[in-house]
Design an enzyme around this catalytic site. Sequence first.
Site, PDB file in Angstrom:
ATOM      1  N   ASP A  86       0.866  -1.181   0.000  1.00  0.00           N
ATOM      2  CA  ASP A  86       0.000   0.000   0.000  1.00  0.00           C
ATOM      3  C   ASP A  86       0.897   1.222   0.000  1.00  0.00           C
ATOM      4  OD1 ASP A  86      -2.197   1.637   0.040  1.00  0.00           O
ATOM      5  OD2 ASP A  86      -2.970   0.943   1.968  1.00  0.00           O
ATOM      6  N   ASP A 121      -3.401   7.376  -3.520  1.00  0.00           N
ATOM      7  CA  ASP A 121      -4.712   8.000  -3.640  1.00  0.00           C
ATOM      8  C   ASP A 121      -4.890   9.043  -2.540  1.00  0.00           C
ATOM      9  OD1 ASP A 121      -4.474   5.524  -2.188  1.00  0.00           O
ATOM     10  OD2 ASP A 121      -6.602   5.629  -1.730  1.00  0.00           O
ATOM     11  N   CYS A 271     -14.195 -20.261  22.133  1.00  0.00           N
ATOM     12  CA  CYS A 271     -13.710 -20.488  20.773  1.00  0.00           C
ATOM     13  C   CYS A 271     -13.058 -21.844  20.667  1.00  0.00           C
ATOM     14  CB  CYS A 271     -12.712 -19.396  20.410  1.00  0.00           C
ATOM     15  SG  CYS A 271     -11.987 -19.636  18.789  1.00  0.00           S
ATOM     16  N   CYS A 273     -10.867 -22.555  18.045  1.00  0.00           N
ATOM     17  CA  CYS A 273      -9.697 -22.496  17.166  1.00  0.00           C
ATOM     18  C   CYS A 273      -8.515 -23.185  17.862  1.00  0.00           C
ATOM     19  CB  CYS A 273      -9.387 -21.055  16.783  1.00  0.00           C
ATOM     20  SG  CYS A 273      -8.384 -20.143  17.963  1.00  0.00           S
ATOM     21  N   CYS A 276      -7.062 -21.229  20.891  1.00  0.00           N
ATOM     22  CA  CYS A 276      -7.939 -21.176  22.070  1.00  0.00           C
ATOM     23  C   CYS A 276      -8.118 -22.560  22.696  1.00  0.00           C
ATOM     24  CB  CYS A 276      -9.294 -20.593  21.704  1.00  0.00           C
ATOM     25  SG  CYS A 276      -9.207 -18.833  21.321  1.00  0.00           S
TER      26      CYS A 276
HETATM   27  N1  GUN Z   1      -6.081   1.542   3.613  1.00  0.00           N
HETATM   28  C1  GUN Z   1      -7.252   1.783   4.207  1.00  0.00           C
HETATM   29  N2  GUN Z   1      -7.969   2.676   3.500  1.00  0.00           N
HETATM   30  C2  GUN Z   1      -7.235   3.027   2.439  1.00  0.00           C
HETATM   31  C3  GUN Z   1      -7.459   3.911   1.329  1.00  0.00           C
HETATM   32  O1  GUN Z   1      -8.473   4.574   1.197  1.00  0.00           O
HETATM   33  N3  GUN Z   1      -6.445   3.991   0.409  1.00  0.00           N
HETATM   34  C4  GUN Z   1      -5.299   3.265   0.532  1.00  0.00           C
HETATM   35  N4  GUN Z   1      -4.350   3.390  -0.413  1.00  0.00           N
HETATM   36  N5  GUN Z   1      -5.075   2.434   1.553  1.00  0.00           N
HETATM   37  C5  GUN Z   1      -6.034   2.313   2.494  1.00  0.00           C
HETATM   38 ZN    ZN Z   2      -9.866 -18.799  19.154  1.00  0.00          ZN
END
Ligand code: GUN
Ligand code: ZN
Length: 639
Positions: A86, A121, A271, A273, A276
Site C-alpha cells: 500500500d 490515492d 472459541c 480455534c 484457544c
Molecule cells: N487503507 C485503508 N484505507 C485506504 C485507502 O483509502 N487507500 C489506501 N491506499 N489504503 C487504504
Molecule cells: Zn480462538
Amino acid sequence: MFELRDRDGLGRLGRFTTSHGTVETPALLPVINPNQVIIPPKEMRAKFGAQIVITNAYIVHRAMRERALADGVHAILDFDGPVMTDSGAFQQHVYGGVEVSNEEIVAFQRDIRADVGTSLDRFSEPDHGPGRAWADIEETLARTRTAAELKGDMLLAGTVQGSLFVDLRRRCAEELSKIDVAVHAIGGVVPLMEAYRFRDLVRVIVAAKQGLRPDRPVHLFGAGHPIVFGLAALLGCDLFDSASYHKYARDGRLLFPDGTRHVEDLRQVPCECPTCSAASLGDLQKDERVRAEHNLYVSFAELRRVRQAIAEGQLWELVERRCRSHPHLLEALRELRHHNAYLERFEPLSRRGGFYFTGPETQHRPILHRYRERLQERYSTPKRYVLLLPEGPRPYASTQRDLLAAVLAKRDVHVLVKSVWGPVPIEFDEMYPIGQSLVPDVLDAESLEALEVFAQRFLRGAGYERGVLWRGEASLEDLPETGPGDFDVVHARLHAVADFQFGRGAANALFSGKVETVRSKRTGKVRTVIREGEHVLSVRAEDGMYTLKAAGAKLLHAAFSPPTLRVVVETETAEFNRQGRNAMAKFVVDADPELRPFDEVLVVDQSDALVAVGRALLNREEMLAFRRGVAVQVREGLP
Ligand code: GUN
Ligand code: ZN
C-alpha cells in the site's frame, strides 16, 4: 490476471495470478508491519493459510529504504509468495499527511519488486463535501494515470474514492476502469467500518462496483473484521486486508464472525480455534500474540466459509445470518433491496441447495425480484377466473392435488398461490426458487404485508376477470358456473417455464406440432421433451428449468430475432464452437443484455448463424470485459 471460477450473488470464486503465484479469491491479506512483526508471513501461510500478504511501502520507505531496494520486499518480509504494498494514503487519513510523492512511492514499490503496488490515492473522509471529494478524485485519478506509466511489470491497484457520494464513486470507478490497472480498490471506507456504518458501506461498494469493469479483482481497503467478509464478498469484493487481527489483539479484543469480544469480559474461552483450544482464559487475557493468533484463525475460517458458501450457492444465506448479529448490519441487509435492479443482473439463474426464508429480508432477494418482474413481463394467464390459495407446503400442485381435482370438477379456473415470495401460478411450483424453498408455517406481519402488496400488484394487470380467495368449498359459489375445467398443470408447467426462462413466445416455438414427454419412473415428473421425433430439451430436477438440445436451440433461434438469447462470437473462431468447444470470453463480440449467469444460450457467429448451444457463465457486460476464461460452456455444437 483474474479469472472467474464460480459465483453467487456478486460474489466470485476467482484466481488472481501474480508473478509469485496464484491467489484464490476471495482472499484475505494480513497486514505485515515490517517494524513490528507479530507473526511472520511464512507462519501466516503455514499456520493460517494466507496466500498473499500486504505491507505498507510508505513504512518500508521510511524505515528500511536502502535494504528494501537492494534485497526486495520479499526478502524484507522473508516471504516468497505474492506481496502487495500500500502507498501511504491511509497514513494521510490517520496523520493528516505523508511526505512522499506519488511518483516516488510508486517507483519505490516497483523497485522493491512488489507483486501488486498501489498509487497514492487521496483519502476522502465521510464528512467531506462533494466539492472536496471531487477534487480528491481528480487528484487520485491523475496520480493513478501517472502510476500506470511508472509501474513497469508491477501489477497496479487503483483506488476508488469519493466519500459517501454515490455518483462521484461511480464516476471515479468508471474513470479508473479506463486506466491500465490490475486491481481496483475501494478506499476511504475504514471510518465507515469503524463506526459500524454498514449501510453506507453497502451504498459505497455498490456505487463503485457499478462503475468498475467486472474483469478485475476488487480490493476492499481495510476490511479486516470477519463480520463483513460475507457481505463484502456478496457485493463483489474479492480481496480484503487486515491489520485488525493485530490492532484488536493489542487492545485486548477478539474477533468473531458475529462481533467482537473484550478479553476482560470473558468468563469462558468461547472459541474452538487451535490456539484457544490449547489456551487458558489467563493466556488470552495476558498474551497479545495468543489473541492475534485467535484473530487470524477466526478470520481465515470465515473466509473459507465465504468461499464454501459461494461454491454451494449459499452466500445470501450466510450473509443473512451474519447480518443478524448487529443492528447496523441488519440495516445493511435491508439496504440491499434498493439495489436490486443492479444486483439482479449478476444473480445466477438458480443455485444448488435449498432456499430458506430467514426473515422478511429474504422476500427482497434479487432472485425473487427477478421472479416477480418476469411474472409480469413473460407470463400469460391461462383462464378468465382464478382461485387464490394461501401459502402452503410445496410443491403446490402435489400437496394440493386433491383440492385441485375437486375444484376443476366444478369450475373452469386457474389456481394461484399467494406465496410469501409473490403470487405463484400453480404451474411454477417446481421452478427455482419457489419449489426449492422452505417457509415457516407462521409468518410475521411485515412478510404478510409484502405478500399482499406483491399479489395485488400482479393481479391488477394479470387479466383475470375475477379472483376468489379459497376459504373452503363455499368459495366456489363465488365463481361463475363454468362447468368443469380442463386446466392441466403438467402442460401449463411446460409452457410457463419456457416463456419464463427464454421469453414470451418460447413455448409456442418449442412445443408446436407433435410433442411427447418422457417422465421419470420414480417421480412422474417430465424429464425430456420430444418434438416431431427430436429431443428439444430436458427438464432439470434441481431447479425445474430447461437444458436446451440442438433441436430446441434451432427453434428458439428461428423464433427470436437478435440479440435475444444470443452470444455472438467472432466468426473466425465459431468453427471451434461448432465442434463442441467452449466459447471463450475473449472471442465474444456481443450478447443479449438480458442474459444472466447460467442461462441457456445460443452461440452464433457474426452473421447470426447458430453454431452451438450451451450455458452462459457470465452476463453480457462480463463477457465483453473478460479476456480470460469461458463465457459459454458449450453442450452441443452444430456442425
Ligand atoms: N487503507 C485503508 N484505507 C485506504 C485507502 O483509502 N487507500 C489506501 N491506499 N489504503 C487504504
Ligand atoms: Zn480462538
